[in-house]
Write an enzyme that holds these catalytic residues in place. Structure first.
Site, mmCIF file in Angstrom:
data_model
loop_
_atom_site.group_PDB
_atom_site.id
_atom_site.type_symbol
_atom_site.label_atom_id
_atom_site.label_comp_id
_atom_site.label_asym_id
_atom_site.label_seq_id
_atom_site.Cartn_x
_atom_site.Cartn_y
_atom_site.Cartn_z
ATOM 1 N N LYS A 53 -3.675 -7.617 6.175
ATOM 2 C CA LYS A 53 -4.105 -6.320 6.743
ATOM 3 C C LYS A 53 -5.562 -6.023 6.354
ATOM 4 O O LYS A 53 -6.363 -6.939 6.252
ATOM 5 C CB LYS A 53 -3.163 -5.198 6.304
ATOM 6 C CG LYS A 53 -1.694 -5.531 6.506
ATOM 7 C CD LYS A 53 -0.801 -4.335 6.369
ATOM 8 C CE LYS A 53 0.643 -4.763 6.451
ATOM 9 N NZ LYS A 53 1.550 -3.651 6.618
ATOM 10 N N GLU B 251 9.970 -6.822 13.063
ATOM 11 C CA GLU B 251 9.551 -5.938 11.976
ATOM 12 C C GLU B 251 10.001 -4.507 12.282
ATOM 13 O O GLU B 251 9.324 -3.793 13.038
ATOM 14 C CB GLU B 251 8.030 -5.975 11.841
ATOM 15 C CG GLU B 251 7.485 -7.352 11.527
ATOM 16 C CD GLU B 251 6.159 -7.258 10.787
ATOM 17 O OE1 GLU B 251 6.070 -7.793 9.679
ATOM 18 O OE2 GLU B 251 5.228 -6.629 11.307
ATOM 19 N N ASN C 133 0.365 -11.345 5.842
ATOM 20 C CA ASN C 133 -0.515 -10.481 6.635
ATOM 21 C C ASN C 133 -1.285 -9.610 5.640
ATOM 22 O O ASN C 133 -0.729 -8.677 5.083
ATOM 23 C CB ASN C 133 0.342 -9.617 7.585
ATOM 24 C CG ASN C 133 -0.484 -8.584 8.321
ATOM 25 O OD1 ASN C 133 -1.705 -8.667 8.370
ATOM 26 N ND2 ASN C 133 0.189 -7.604 8.903
ATOM 27 N N GLY D 63 6.037 -1.543 4.631
ATOM 28 C CA GLY D 63 5.265 -0.873 3.593
ATOM 29 C C GLY D 63 5.985 0.316 2.974
ATOM 30 O O GLY D 63 5.392 1.104 2.252
ATOM 31 N N SER E 46 8.851 -5.012 3.962
ATOM 32 C CA SER E 46 9.154 -4.917 2.529
ATOM 33 C C SER E 46 9.913 -6.136 2.004
ATOM 34 O O SER E 46 10.801 -6.010 1.150
ATOM 35 C CB SER E 46 9.912 -3.620 2.224
ATOM 36 O OG SER E 46 9.119 -2.505 2.575
ATOM 37 N N GLU F 59 1.300 -1.543 13.457
ATOM 38 C CA GLU F 59 0.156 -0.695 13.111
ATOM 39 C C GLU F 59 -0.858 -0.678 14.243
ATOM 40 O O GLU F 59 -1.517 0.329 14.492
ATOM 41 C CB GLU F 59 -0.459 -1.183 11.785
ATOM 42 C CG GLU F 59 0.452 -0.834 10.615
ATOM 43 C CD GLU F 59 0.376 -1.778 9.436
ATOM 44 O OE1 GLU F 59 -0.573 -2.578 9.350
ATOM 45 O OE2 GLU F 59 1.293 -1.723 8.594
ATOM 46 N N HIS G 234 1.235 -6.127 16.180
ATOM 47 C CA HIS G 234 1.736 -5.528 14.934
ATOM 48 C C HIS G 234 1.937 -4.027 15.173
ATOM 49 O O HIS G 234 1.155 -3.395 15.881
ATOM 50 C CB HIS G 234 0.752 -5.775 13.788
ATOM 51 C CG HIS G 234 1.345 -5.421 12.459
ATOM 52 N ND1 HIS G 234 1.414 -4.121 12.010
ATOM 53 C CD2 HIS G 234 1.934 -6.181 11.514
ATOM 54 C CE1 HIS G 234 2.017 -4.115 10.832
ATOM 55 N NE2 HIS G 234 2.350 -5.348 10.513
#
Ligand code: PEP
Length: 251
Positions: free
Chosen positions: A11, A168, A9, A174, A214, A98, A96
Site C-alpha cells: 500500500k 477480500e 500489498n 486492516g 487481516s 481501497e 483493490h
C-alpha cells in the site's frame, strides 16, 4: 495444478530506502518457503525500479498496486502498464477495495486497465469482495458474482491464465477481523463455481484464488488448508518480512 501464491500489498507504506531493505529481508528469507509457493511483493510505483534490482535473480516477483486505464499520454500523475512492465514487474493488483472506495474505480475501468495490463504482458491480481453492509444484508455472493461477471467475463478463456483472483471481504481489511476459514472457503468455492459456469471446470480448477483480510501467521494455516484457498494477499503483515514469510510457510 493451480499455483499457490502469497502476495504482499505494501500500500502507501515505506520510503524507498525502507522498501529496499524490506525487499532485501524478504529475498534473504524466501528460501524458507516451500518451492511450490510463489512470493510476490506489490510495492508503491516509486519503489518499483529499486525493488526490482533487489529481486533480480531471486524467485520473488514484483507487482504494481494499480495501473492507468489509458495506454499513454496527457494523464498527469498516472502510471501506465508499459511503464510498470519496463521496471521488471510482472503483475499489477487491480480493483483493490481501497481504490474502488476512495478513487472511484469501477468495474468498467477495471476491464480497460486489465486489457492494457495484458497488452503489456502484466498479469493481474483482481480483487473482489463485499463490504460490511453487503455482508450483513446477505448479499456477499451476489456482490462477488457481479464483480467477477463485470470484469473477468469480459476476457477470453485463454486470458484466464493471466488472472489471479483475490477475495477480500472489505470488513476484514486492516480491521483485525478475519473471515473465518469456513466463511472464506464458502466464497472461494462459489467464485470457482462461477468461473466454471462460464469457462469450464478445467480453467476454474487452474485459477488461483487468494484470501485477503487481516491474514497473519497465526490464522494463515487454517485458511490455507481450505480446498479453494490458494494463498493470500497480505496487507499489514507484509510490512514485516518475518510475518510475510511466516504466512507463506503456512501451507
Ligand atoms: C489488503 O489490503 O489487501 C489486505 C489484505 O490488508 P490487511 O492484510 O492489512 O487486512
Amino acid at each position: 495444478m493451480r499455483k499457490k501464491i502469497v502476495a504482499g500489498n505494501w500500500k502507501m507504506n515505506t520510503t524507498v530506502p525502507e522498501g529496499v531493505s524490506l525487499a532485501r529481508e524478504v529475498v534473504a528469507k524466501a528460501g524458507e518457503v516451500p518451492s511450490d509457493v510463489k512470493l510476490i511483493v506489490a510495492v508503491p510505483a516509486t519503489h518499483l525500479v529499486s525493488v526490482a534490482a533487489v529481486l533480480e535473480g531471486s524467485a520473488v516477483e514484483l507487482s504494481a498496486e494499480n495501473c492507468a486505464d489509458h495506454e499513454k499520454g496527457a494523464y498527469t500523475g498516472e502510471i501506465s502498464a508499459a511503464m510498470i512492465a519496463s521496471t521488471g514487474a510482472t503483475y499489477t493488483i487491480l480493483g483493490h477495495s481501497e481504490r474502488r472506495q476512495y478513487y472511484g474505480e469501477t468495474d468498467e475501468k477495471l476491464v480497460e486497465k486489465a486489457r492494457i495490463a495484458f497488452a503489456n504482458s502484466l498479469k493481474v491480481i483482481l480483487c473482489v469482495g463485499e463490504n460490511l453492509e453487503e455482508r450483513e444484508a446477505g448479499k456477499h455472493f451476489e456482490v462477488c458474482e457481479s464483480q467477477i461477471e463485470n470484469v473477468l467475463f469480459k476476457f477470453s478463456a485463454e486470458q484466464m491464465k493471466d488472472f489471479v483472483i483475490a477475495y477480500e471481504p472489505v470488513w476484514a481489511i486492516g480491521t483485525g477481523k478475519t473471515a473465518t476459514a469456513a466463511q472464506a472457503e464458502e466464497i472461494h468455492a462459489f467464485i470457482r463455481k462461477t468461473i466454471a459456469g462460464r469457462f469450464g471446470a478445467e480453467i476454474a480448477a487452474d485459477m488461483t484464488i487468494l484470501y485477503g483480510g487481516s491474514c497473519k501467521p497465526s490464522n494463515a494455516p487454517e485458511l490455507f488448508a481450505q480446498e479453494d484457498i490458494d494463498g493470500g494477499l497480505i496487507g499489514g503483515a507484509a510490512l514485516k518480512a518475518d510475518d510475510f514469510i511466516g504466512i507463506a510457510k503456512s501451507f
